[in-house]
Write an enzyme that holds these catalytic residues in place. Sequence first.
Site, PDB file in Angstrom:
ATOM      1  N   HIS A   1      45.347  27.254  43.037  1.00  0.00           N
ATOM      2  CA  HIS A   1      46.680  27.551  42.501  1.00  0.00           C
ATOM      3  C   HIS A   1      47.633  28.045  43.589  1.00  0.00           C
ATOM      4  CE1 HIS A   1      44.303  28.747  38.634  1.00  0.00           C
ATOM      5  NE2 HIS A   1      44.319  27.439  38.813  1.00  0.00           N
TER       6      HIS A   1
ATOM      7  N   TYR B   1      44.170  41.325  43.379  1.00  0.00           N
ATOM      8  CA  TYR B   1      45.168  40.519  44.094  1.00  0.00           C
ATOM      9  C   TYR B   1      46.446  41.348  44.261  1.00  0.00           C
ATOM     10  CZ  TYR B   1      42.949  36.211  42.055  1.00  0.00           C
ATOM     11  OH  TYR B   1      42.118  35.185  41.664  1.00  0.00           O
TER      12      TYR B   1
HETATM   13  C1  LIG Z   1      48.257  34.646  37.738  1.00  0.00           C
HETATM   14  C2  LIG Z   1      48.785  35.153  36.417  1.00  0.00           C
HETATM   15  C3  LIG Z   1      48.379  34.618  35.214  1.00  0.00           C
HETATM   16  N1  LIG Z   1      48.907  35.111  34.057  1.00  0.00           N
HETATM   17  C4  LIG Z   1      48.432  34.567  32.788  1.00  0.00           C
HETATM   18  C5  LIG Z   1      48.452  33.055  32.686  1.00  0.00           C
HETATM   19  C6  LIG Z   1      47.265  32.762  31.805  1.00  0.00           C
HETATM   20  O1  LIG Z   1      47.658  32.851  30.462  1.00  0.00           O
HETATM   21  C7  LIG Z   1      46.288  33.888  32.093  1.00  0.00           C
HETATM   22  C8  LIG Z   1      45.188  33.492  33.033  1.00  0.00           C
HETATM   23  O2  LIG Z   1      45.835  32.860  34.145  1.00  0.00           O
HETATM   24  P1  LIG Z   1      45.059  31.792  34.960  1.00  0.00           P
HETATM   25  O3  LIG Z   1      44.265  30.913  34.058  1.00  0.00           O
HETATM   26  O4  LIG Z   1      46.033  31.157  35.924  1.00  0.00           O
HETATM   27  O5  LIG Z   1      44.043  32.722  35.767  1.00  0.00           O
HETATM   28  P2  LIG Z   1      43.227  32.199  37.029  1.00  0.00           P
HETATM   29  O6  LIG Z   1      42.684  30.825  36.791  1.00  0.00           O
HETATM   30  O7  LIG Z   1      42.290  33.287  37.375  1.00  0.00           O
HETATM   31  O8  LIG Z   1      44.311  32.053  38.171  1.00  0.00           O
HETATM   32  C9  LIG Z   1      44.434  33.047  39.180  1.00  0.00           C
HETATM   33  O9  LIG Z   1      43.412  32.802  40.100  1.00  0.00           O
HETATM   34  C10 LIG Z   1      43.750  31.856  41.083  1.00  0.00           C
HETATM   35  C11 LIG Z   1      42.512  31.522  41.886  1.00  0.00           C
HETATM   36  C12 LIG Z   1      44.891  32.399  41.867  1.00  0.00           C
HETATM   37  O10 LIG Z   1      44.914  32.443  43.103  1.00  0.00           O
HETATM   38  C13 LIG Z   1      46.048  32.875  41.118  1.00  0.00           C
HETATM   39  O11 LIG Z   1      46.482  34.137  41.582  1.00  0.00           O
HETATM   40  C14 LIG Z   1      45.862  32.966  39.671  1.00  0.00           C
HETATM   41  O12 LIG Z   1      46.459  31.777  39.209  1.00  0.00           O
HETATM   42  O13 LIG Z   1      47.057  34.932  32.684  1.00  0.00           O
HETATM   43  C15 LIG Z   1      49.820  36.129  34.034  1.00  0.00           C
HETATM   44  O14 LIG Z   1      50.269  36.560  32.948  1.00  0.00           O
HETATM   45  N2  LIG Z   1      50.238  36.676  35.211  1.00  0.00           N
HETATM   46  C16 LIG Z   1      49.761  36.222  36.407  1.00  0.00           C
HETATM   47  O15 LIG Z   1      50.166  36.752  37.457  1.00  0.00           O
END
Ligand SMILES: Cc1cn([C@H]2C[C@H](O)[C@@H](COP(=O)(O)OP(=O)(O)O[C@H]3O[C@H](C)C(=O)[C@H](O)[C@H]3O)O2)c(=O)[nH]c1=O
Length: 182
Positions: free
Chosen positions: A64, A134
């Site tokens: 991401h 993070y």
């Molecule tokens: C990053 C982020 C996400 N969200 C919400 C969006 C989704 O509804 C939920 C989970 O997000 P996501 O599926 O993108 O989580 P990861 O797959 O762990 O993604 C993260 O991990 C990868 C490896 C990264 O480097 C990014 O910082 C970040 O995208 O939290 C938020 O509300 N705020 C935030 O700052």
Amino acid sequence: MTMQLTSLDIPDAFVIKQTSFADERGQFSRLFCQKTLAPILAKREVKQVNFSRTTTKGTVRGLHYQRFPDAEMKFIRCVKGAVWDVLLDLRPESPTFLQWHAEELSQENNTMIVIPEGCAHGFQALEAESELIYFHTAFYSAEVEGGVHVQDPELAIDWPLPVDNLSVRDSLLPTVEEWLKD
Ligand SMILES: Cc1cn([C@H]2C[C@H](O)[C@@H](COP(=O)(O)OP(=O)(O)O[C@H]3O[C@H](C)C(=O)[C@H](O)[C@H]3O)O2)c(=O)[nH]c1=O
């Protein structure tokens, strides 16, 4: 408390080795210091701090990044368990465009990785219940979120364990070839 900064081959990416104080009670370490990290931060400020726990060993999250105007630098530290952390250079003007770098981050090795703007980030949990902190220099903005597929054959990222537990969103991310067309 010291932080040893090491530049990576990917421009503006770093690994930071942090000391920790251990005694019979346990451990104390500093995760972030605006003064010590000023050479990396420049005029950036930390805007949000996030936490993620990954329950199952082998799970992969990523790759991401956030596009301009909310492109972000990320400082990432593993505070429980261990992860194989990957950064991918998606800056067409960079000499290391489409190159990736992997670093093991763990509770034990007190190591932080710095992902510069324009680079994508992902990781694989090497242990169950692995936790990351993070530090982000831009606010989260779903509108400018982008990414590429963790199993893109062109990237040939050699994840140490079989890739498991990809989110639906991550499983639908484009390959670099598709991403370049966009
Ligand atoms: C990053 C982020 C996400 N969200 C919400 C969006 C989704 O509804 C939920 C989970 O997000 P996501 O599926 O993108 O989580 P990861 O797959 O762990 O993604 C993260 O991990 C990868 C490896 C990264 O480097 C990014 O910082 C970040 O995208 O939290 C938020 O509300 N705020 C935030 O700052």
